[in-house]
Design a protein around this motif. Structure first.
Motif, PDB file in Angstrom:
ATOM      1  N   PRO A  11     -10.279  -2.263  -4.465  1.00 11.81           N
ATOM      2  CA  PRO A  11     -11.635  -1.746  -4.293  1.00 11.81           C
ATOM      3  C   PRO A  11     -12.249  -2.168  -2.969  1.00 11.81           C
ATOM      4  CG  PRO A  11     -11.620  -3.589  -5.830  1.00 11.81           C
ATOM      5  CD  PRO A  11     -10.186  -3.242  -5.560  1.00 11.81           C
ATOM      6  N   ARG A  12     -12.048  -3.417  -2.558  1.00  6.99           N
ATOM      7  CA  ARG A  12     -12.599  -3.886  -1.281  1.00  6.99           C
ATOM      8  C   ARG A  12     -11.643  -4.927  -0.707  1.00  6.99           C
ATOM      9  NH1 ARG A  12     -17.797  -2.540  -0.219  1.00  6.99           N
ATOM     10  NH2 ARG A  12     -17.988  -4.292   1.224  1.00  6.99           N
ATOM     11  N   LEU A  13     -10.523  -4.423  -0.178  1.00  7.49           N
ATOM     12  CA  LEU A  13      -9.461  -5.313   0.284  1.00  7.49           C
ATOM     13  C   LEU A  13      -9.952  -6.284   1.352  1.00  7.49           C
ATOM     14  CD1 LEU A  13      -6.500  -6.157   0.410  1.00  7.49           C
ATOM     15  CD2 LEU A  13      -6.170  -4.392   2.147  1.00  7.49           C
ATOM     16  N   ALA A  14     -10.675  -5.755   2.338  1.00 12.57           N
ATOM     17  CA  ALA A  14     -11.076  -6.614   3.448  1.00 12.57           C
ATOM     18  C   ALA A  14     -12.013  -7.716   2.981  1.00 12.57           C
ATOM     19  CB  ALA A  14     -11.758  -5.783   4.535  1.00 12.57           C
ATOM     20  N   ALA A  15     -12.842  -7.404   1.982  1.00 19.71           N
ATOM     21  CA  ALA A  15     -13.821  -8.383   1.524  1.00 19.71           C
ATOM     22  C   ALA A  15     -13.189  -9.445   0.649  1.00 19.71           C
ATOM     23  CB  ALA A  15     -14.936  -7.676   0.761  1.00 19.71           C
ATOM     24  N   ARG A  16     -12.267  -9.020  -0.248  1.00 21.54           N
ATOM     25  CA  ARG A  16     -11.708 -10.006  -1.183  1.00 21.54           C
ATOM     26  C   ARG A  16     -10.249  -9.693  -1.451  1.00 21.54           C
ATOM     27  NH1 ARG A  16     -14.738 -13.527  -4.006  1.00 21.54           N
ATOM     28  NH2 ARG A  16     -16.979 -13.364  -3.895  1.00 21.54           N
ATOM     29  N   GLN A  17      -9.366 -10.342  -0.721  1.00 22.60           N
ATOM     30  CA  GLN A  17      -7.947 -10.158  -0.998  1.00 22.60           C
ATOM     31  C   GLN A  17      -7.578 -10.741  -2.348  1.00 22.60           C
ATOM     32  OE1 GLN A  17      -5.428 -11.646   2.102  1.00 22.60           O
ATOM     33  NE2 GLN A  17      -4.997  -9.556   2.713  1.00 22.60           N
ATOM     34  N   THR A  18      -8.355 -11.680  -2.838  1.00 22.28           N
ATOM     35  CA  THR A  18      -8.012 -12.293  -4.113  1.00 22.28           C
ATOM     36  C   THR A  18      -8.113 -11.315  -5.266  1.00 22.28           C
ATOM     37  OG1 THR A  18     -10.296 -13.067  -4.276  1.00 22.28           O
ATOM     38  CG2 THR A  18      -8.674 -14.604  -3.409  1.00 22.28           C
ATOM     39  N   ILE A 206       9.219  -4.023   3.659  1.00 25.11           N
ATOM     40  CA  ILE A 206       8.506  -3.031   4.460  1.00 25.11           C
ATOM     41  C   ILE A 206       7.677  -2.110   3.570  1.00 25.11           C
ATOM     42  CG2 ILE A 206      10.246  -3.035   6.289  1.00 25.11           C
ATOM     43  CD1 ILE A 206      11.348  -0.414   5.143  1.00 25.11           C
ATOM     44  N   GLY A 207       6.610  -1.568   4.139  1.00 22.84           N
ATOM     45  CA  GLY A 207       5.820  -0.556   3.457  1.00 22.84           C
ATOM     46  C   GLY A 207       6.440   0.817   3.660  1.00 22.84           C
ATOM     47  N   THR A 208       6.581   1.593   2.596  1.00 19.35           N
ATOM     48  CA  THR A 208       7.270   2.884   2.685  1.00 19.35           C
ATOM     49  C   THR A 208       6.436   4.054   2.185  1.00 19.35           C
ATOM     50  OG1 THR A 208       8.328   2.462   0.534  1.00 19.35           O
ATOM     51  CG2 THR A 208       9.569   1.841   2.509  1.00 19.35           C
ATOM     52  N   GLN A 209       5.148   3.853   1.976  1.00 23.33           N
ATOM     53  CA  GLN A 209       4.309   4.966   1.532  1.00 23.33           C
ATOM     54  C   GLN A 209       4.342   6.086   2.569  1.00 23.33           C
ATOM     55  OE1 GLN A 209       0.207   3.987   0.908  1.00 23.33           O
ATOM     56  NE2 GLN A 209      -0.406   6.076   0.459  1.00 23.33           N
ATOM     57  N   ASN A 210       4.517   7.330   2.089  1.00 27.91           N
ATOM     58  CA  ASN A 210       4.591   8.478   2.980  1.00 27.91           C
ATOM     59  C   ASN A 210       3.198   9.064   3.179  1.00 27.91           C
ATOM     60  OD1 ASN A 210       7.345   8.085   2.878  1.00 27.91           O
ATOM     61  ND2 ASN A 210       7.687   9.621   1.307  1.00 27.91           N
ATOM     62  N   ALA A 211       2.417   8.469   4.052  1.00 25.25           N
ATOM     63  CA  ALA A 211       1.068   8.957   4.313  1.00 25.25           C
ATOM     64  C   ALA A 211       0.495   8.226   5.518  1.00 25.25           C
ATOM     65  CB  ALA A 211       0.164   8.756   3.105  1.00 25.25           C
ATOM     66  N   LEU A 212      -0.314   8.929   6.302  1.00 29.06           N
ATOM     67  CA  LEU A 212      -1.039   8.320   7.390  1.00 29.06           C
ATOM     68  C   LEU A 212      -2.385   7.818   6.885  1.00 29.06           C
ATOM     69  CD1 LEU A 212      -0.310  10.853  10.277  1.00 29.06           C
ATOM     70  CD2 LEU A 212       0.935   8.762   9.692  1.00 29.06           C
ATOM     71  N   VAL A 214      -4.895   3.931   7.377  1.00 30.05           N
ATOM     72  CA  VAL A 214      -4.769   2.488   7.208  1.00 30.05           C
ATOM     73  C   VAL A 214      -5.280   2.070   5.839  1.00 30.05           C
ATOM     74  CG1 VAL A 214      -5.424   0.242   8.125  1.00 30.05           C
ATOM     75  CG2 VAL A 214      -5.060   2.157   9.685  1.00 30.05           C
ATOM     76  N   GLY A 215      -4.425   1.446   5.073  1.00 38.03           N
ATOM     77  CA  GLY A 215      -4.760   0.982   3.732  1.00 38.03           C
ATOM     78  C   GLY A 215      -3.529   0.371   3.109  1.00 38.03           C
ATOM     79  N   PRO A 216      -3.662  -0.258   1.952  1.00 41.87           N
ATOM     80  CA  PRO A 216      -2.504  -0.857   1.286  1.00 41.87           C
ATOM     81  C   PRO A 216      -1.423   0.192   1.028  1.00 41.87           C
ATOM     82  CG  PRO A 216      -4.526  -1.579   0.266  1.00 41.87           C
ATOM     83  CD  PRO A 216      -4.906  -0.484   1.199  1.00 41.87           C
ATOM     84  N   SER A 217      -0.176  -0.179   1.261  1.00 38.17           N
ATOM     85  CA  SER A 217       0.939   0.740   1.037  1.00 38.17           C
ATOM     86  C   SER A 217       1.248   0.816  -0.455  1.00 38.17           C
ATOM     87  CB  SER A 217       2.176   0.263   1.800  1.00 38.17           C
ATOM     88  OG  SER A 217       3.232   1.192   1.689  1.00 38.17           O
ATOM     89  N   SER A 218       1.266   2.031  -0.998  1.00 38.75           N
ATOM     90  CA  SER A 218       1.526   2.205  -2.433  1.00 38.75           C
ATOM     91  C   SER A 218       3.007   2.068  -2.772  1.00 38.75           C
ATOM     92  CB  SER A 218       1.037   3.585  -2.885  1.00 38.75           C
ATOM     93  OG  SER A 218       1.754   4.614  -2.213  1.00 38.75           O
ATOM     94  N   ASP A 219       3.853   2.030  -1.759  1.00 36.83           N
ATOM     95  CA  ASP A 219       5.296   1.903  -1.964  1.00 36.83           C
ATOM     96  C   ASP A 219       5.869   0.911  -0.969  1.00 36.83           C
ATOM     97  OD1 ASP A 219       6.002   4.337  -3.907  1.00 36.83           O
ATOM     98  OD2 ASP A 219       4.580   5.071  -2.413  1.00 36.83           O
TER      99      ASP A 219
END
Length: 440
Positions: A11-18, A206-212, A214-219
């Protein structure tokens, strides 16, 4: 113990990685039950996500499970090169390990298969946003065929820590260690038995999500490849020369210098090339207005000083979120501290003080001037120790003593002890056997 990893949301990666529930707060890998054991009834189950019984929502995804390993052996084995022909990182063994991960299904079934090319979409996140991290490990083979790994738990913990930093999935470190053991044992004939030779192991995520975007890689994909290597100093120790650079900065507090990420390495190529043009082997990375010492090229740094009371202080810069927590660095620190408490290592001073503290270039300049600068060396997986005999700084060279064979007494003593542990000459819990060999 459950092999499931809680489903992560961002939901808010940059704010809280935890809030990323695949990023465990602890670096310690939980034990895996029945690791390496096959499934009953002659088949292997596929891991399935755990769902809420009321809503059907996925609440946990499967963790890495070594018991689900599939092994496909090559039908075209290569002939290993003679040890004398090996060049670091140029030759690879017959097999590799691959494991895929997705945010919806967690870790898939691990597979050892013939070494070959990876197939990735051009939009994969690894190519655009540097979702990549790796480790460096070594395996050693004794005359009786015993294969040993050196402190794999440290590599697993650091790999998970690096993964957490760039929002890639964590995994069961003990499970991956078991899988690496199986890969190394399968390709153990590639490990030269000659003294000083080993099998370099490169786990990579490595991150392998097929999409442009910037955000967490789903794969993601975790893979491990292996390369037989020879001694770093095949024809005797050759001290390196360093250029203390203030033009370039390797890392800064709050950044990623303390993590083993691919993105940390390419930016060091140009500074090293510039150092080479000036006649130096590597950069000595400095930080801040005080020119604080951090790392040597891609190695950790140690400096030895003679003290007024006759003792010797062995100093390494503190990690401070800037220096990579090297496995060899930690090993050298622990062994040196044990020596100072009575577990004697030949060559090390009787009165030895071991410190992790801030060092600035003014300390080295003054120590050279008053004759108290005894040794400088780097530590890392490839060389173990690398002696330094000269540091270029502010248009002059600081000259550093080295022994008659190119290696100072402290570096030589630590090298001998670490090597003896790695190869099984000294029985030690850091040396982990991959394939117990029965005595005949």
């Amino acid at each position: 113990m459950s092999r499931f990893t809680p489903l992560r949301s961002f939901p808010r990666l940059a704010a809280r990685q935890t809030t990323l529930n695949v990023i465990r707060p602890s670096l310690a890998s939980p034990p895996i039950a029945n690791a390496g054991l096959g499934q009953k009834r002659g088949y292997k189950r596929s891991p399935q996500p755990m769902r809420d019984v009321m809503t059907g929502e996925i609440i946990q995804t499967p963790d890495l499970d070594a018991s689900l390993l599939k092994v496909t052996k090559t039908t075209s084995p290569k002939t290993p090169l003679p040890p004398s022909k090996l060049v670091f990182g140029k030759t690879f063994t017959d097999h590799m390990l691959t494991i895929n991960w997705s945010s919806g299904n967690g870790w898939g079934n691990p597979e050892i298969k013939p070494y070959g090319k990876l197939e990735l979409d051009p939009s994969s996140t690894v190519f655009h946003y540097a979702f990549t991290l790796f480790e460096g490990m070594k395996a050693y083979r004794q005359e009786d065929g015993t294969v040993r790994l050196f402190r794999p738990d440290m590599n697993m913990a650091r790999m998970n820590r690096s993964a957490a930093r760039i929002a890639l999935p964590n995994f069961d470190g003990e499970a991956l260690t078991e899988l690496i053991k199986k890969l190394v044992v399968l390709d153990s004939e590639w490990i030269p038995k000659e003294k000083g030779y080993s099998l370099y192991i490169r786990p990579t995520l490595i991150g392998t999500q097929n999409a442009l975007g910037v955000g967490p890689s789903s794969d993601a994909m975790l893979f491990v490849i292996c390369s037989p290597v020879g001694p770093y100093y095949a024809s005797g120790f050759k001290p390196v020369q360093l250029l203390a650079t203030t033009k370039f900065v390797r890392a800064a507090p709050g950044g990623t210098g303390g993590y083993k990420l691919g993105a940390n390495y390419a930016p060091g190529v140009v500074p090293q090339a510039e150092a080479a043009k000036e006649g130096y082997s590597q950069n000595l990375w400095l930080l801040g207005d005080e020119h604080a010492l951090t790392e040597v090229g891609t190695m950790n740094l140690f400096v030895a000083f003679k003290k007024p009371d006759g003792s010797v202080e062995l100093v390494t810069p503190p990690l401070d979120d800037v220096v990579l927590p090297g496995v060899t660095r930690d090993s050298a620190l622990q062994l040196a501290r044990a020596h100072s408490k009575g577990e004697t290592i030949p060559g090390l001073p009787e009165k030895l003080v071991v410190s992790e503290r801030k060092l600035v270039m003014a300390d080295l300049v003054e120590a050279e001037k008053n004759g108290t600068l005894l040794e400088v060396f780097g530590t890392g997986t490839a060389a173990i120790v690398s002696p330094v005999d000269k540091i270029g700084y502010q248009d002059r060279d600081i000259i550093i003593p080295t022994g008659t064979d190119g290696l100072g007494d402290i570096a030589k003593g630590l090298l001998g002890r670490i090597t003896a542990i790695q190869t099984g000459e000294i029985d030690h819990p850091w040396s982990v056997i991959a394939n117990p060999v029965k005595s005949t």
